[in-house]
Scaffold this motif. Sequence first.
Motif, PDB file in Angstrom:
ATOM      1  N   ASP A  78      -7.954 -23.035  23.849  1.00 20.35           N
ATOM      2  CA  ASP A  78      -9.121 -23.805  23.407  1.00 20.35           C
ATOM      3  C   ASP A  78     -10.416 -23.071  23.727  1.00 20.35           C
ATOM      4  OD1 ASP A  78      -7.887 -25.912  22.196  1.00 20.35           O
ATOM      5  OD2 ASP A  78      -7.995 -27.271  23.914  1.00 20.35           O
ATOM      6  N   ARG A  83     -10.666 -19.783  21.247  1.00 21.67           N
ATOM      7  CA  ARG A  83     -10.349 -19.813  19.813  1.00 21.67           C
ATOM      8  C   ARG A  83     -11.578 -19.695  18.923  1.00 21.67           C
ATOM      9  NH1 ARG A  83      -7.335 -25.244  18.619  1.00 21.67           N
ATOM     10  NH2 ARG A  83      -7.416 -24.357  16.533  1.00 21.67           N
ATOM     11  N   GLU A  84     -12.711 -20.298  19.322  1.00 24.71           N
ATOM     12  CA  GLU A  84     -13.906 -20.249  18.489  1.00 24.71           C
ATOM     13  C   GLU A  84     -14.593 -18.889  18.538  1.00 24.71           C
ATOM     14  OE1 GLU A  84     -14.698 -22.581  16.421  1.00 24.71           O
ATOM     15  OE2 GLU A  84     -13.035 -23.838  17.112  1.00 24.71           O
ATOM     16  N   ASN A  85     -14.229 -18.066  19.518  1.00 26.71           N
ATOM     17  CA  ASN A  85     -14.898 -16.767  19.683  1.00 26.71           C
ATOM     18  C   ASN A  85     -14.018 -15.589  19.284  1.00 26.71           C
ATOM     19  OD1 ASN A  85     -17.398 -17.763  20.882  1.00 26.71           O
ATOM     20  ND2 ASN A  85     -16.127 -18.357  22.608  1.00 26.71           N
ATOM     21  N   THR A 123     -12.818 -12.836  17.165  1.00 23.40           N
ATOM     22  CA  THR A 123     -13.332 -12.080  16.015  1.00 23.40           C
ATOM     23  C   THR A 123     -12.253 -11.234  15.375  1.00 23.40           C
ATOM     24  OG1 THR A 123     -14.052 -10.301  17.496  1.00 23.40           O
ATOM     25  CG2 THR A 123     -15.664 -12.005  16.963  1.00 23.40           C
ATOM     26  N   TYR A 157      -2.776 -29.786  19.301  1.00 15.15           N
ATOM     27  CA  TYR A 157      -4.153 -29.311  19.351  1.00 15.15           C
ATOM     28  C   TYR A 157      -4.466 -28.240  18.314  1.00 15.15           C
ATOM     29  CZ  TYR A 157      -3.478 -31.649  23.801  1.00 15.15           C
ATOM     30  OH  TYR A 157      -3.158 -32.576  24.761  1.00 15.15           O
ATOM     31  N   ASP A 169      -4.664 -26.629  14.539  1.00 17.89           N
ATOM     32  CA  ASP A 169      -4.764 -27.050  13.147  1.00 17.89           C
ATOM     33  C   ASP A 169      -3.422 -26.754  12.478  1.00 17.89           C
ATOM     34  OD1 ASP A 169      -5.313 -26.668  10.187  1.00 17.89           O
ATOM     35  OD2 ASP A 169      -7.285 -27.334  10.873  1.00 17.89           O
ATOM     36  N   GLU A 213      -2.603 -23.373  11.296  1.00 22.41           N
ATOM     37  CA  GLU A 213      -2.503 -22.300  12.278  1.00 22.41           C
ATOM     38  C   GLU A 213      -1.126 -22.225  12.920  1.00 22.41           C
ATOM     39  OE1 GLU A 213      -7.069 -22.232  14.030  1.00 22.41           O
ATOM     40  OE2 GLU A 213      -5.575 -23.516  14.983  1.00 22.41           O
TER      41      GLU A 213
END
Length: 326
Positions: free
Chosen positions: A211, A214-216, A218, A233, A235, A238
């Motif tokens: 968690d 995941r947003e970072n 690249t 948790y 998507d 994924e």
Amino acid sequence: MFNVKSDENGNISCKFNRNMIKNKVLYDEIKETIQQFWGKFSLLSILFNIVASKNKKYSNDNCSIHLIDFLHAITAINVMSKGISTQTYYQHGSSGMLFELKKGNIPESELDNLIRSEKVLCQLLTQTYSDIKFVEYEITRIDDRYIEYTLMLDKMIAGKVRRISIDEESFGTNQLLQVLAPLISSLNGMTVFIDEIDTGIHDILCRNIIDAIRENITGQLIITTHNTALLKYLDPCEAYIIDIDCVGNKEAVCLSQFGLQKTHNPSDMYMSGKFGGVPIMDPIDTDMVIEAINMTNEEMSINRNEVMKLLEEQNEKISEDDYNEE
């Protein structure tokens, strides 16, 4: 683009698209190297080593730019997999971190990587474990070029902060350190494969780490896991289930194909077999297991005779094959 094959006598023939290798001298060198090393090394490793041994201008002038780009893409892939008794991490790209985070020897020129790794680990481990208060490397000079380093943890134990070596830490913490380096690589634009990421790591800890990053990411992070709680948790697009049919054919099936709703619990649905990919087994008859453990001497003798007979037949076959070869 290329065709490499051998005939029944082991003679190697290879052809390349001339747009891929433009220079005849380089073309002949590649063909000669394939003759020497085919069967020992893959075609990609042969091409990579030849191209990498040349200066950049020569390679760019005499090879297709698409080949150069492809080889660079391959070298940006990190793979972490577990062997029978060891864990191996093949790192080809650089994330500015140490290759081995726990301890090792490095040239003094890599001191910046050690400092960066120390700062990253101090942030990650103190936020991940409430009992770890500080992290730093203990370093010792080996000679005028190399230094030795060991990761040390200041940890709350029995009401007192005590300094311990990473070797004295739990298997789970050591396992976490093994996966941190490739995970950080995915934040730096690299493609990373990690097999069984959750081995020895608590389910909640594994989820929190994924968690957190995941947003970072690249690059791309691809993991295999038996931690079914992650399905809640991730998507659906994924997550993939590896399903195996009755004759051993495998298929990766994306959860997005099952039309999941927000009210669905993917973890429970997986465990009930809705997506496939769960073990199919007969009930275990422990009575038969106990019976096998408690075999009588007479039964053991019968089985031993059968095994010895089989071994004798194999020895005769080996002797016969050796005679025929002579």
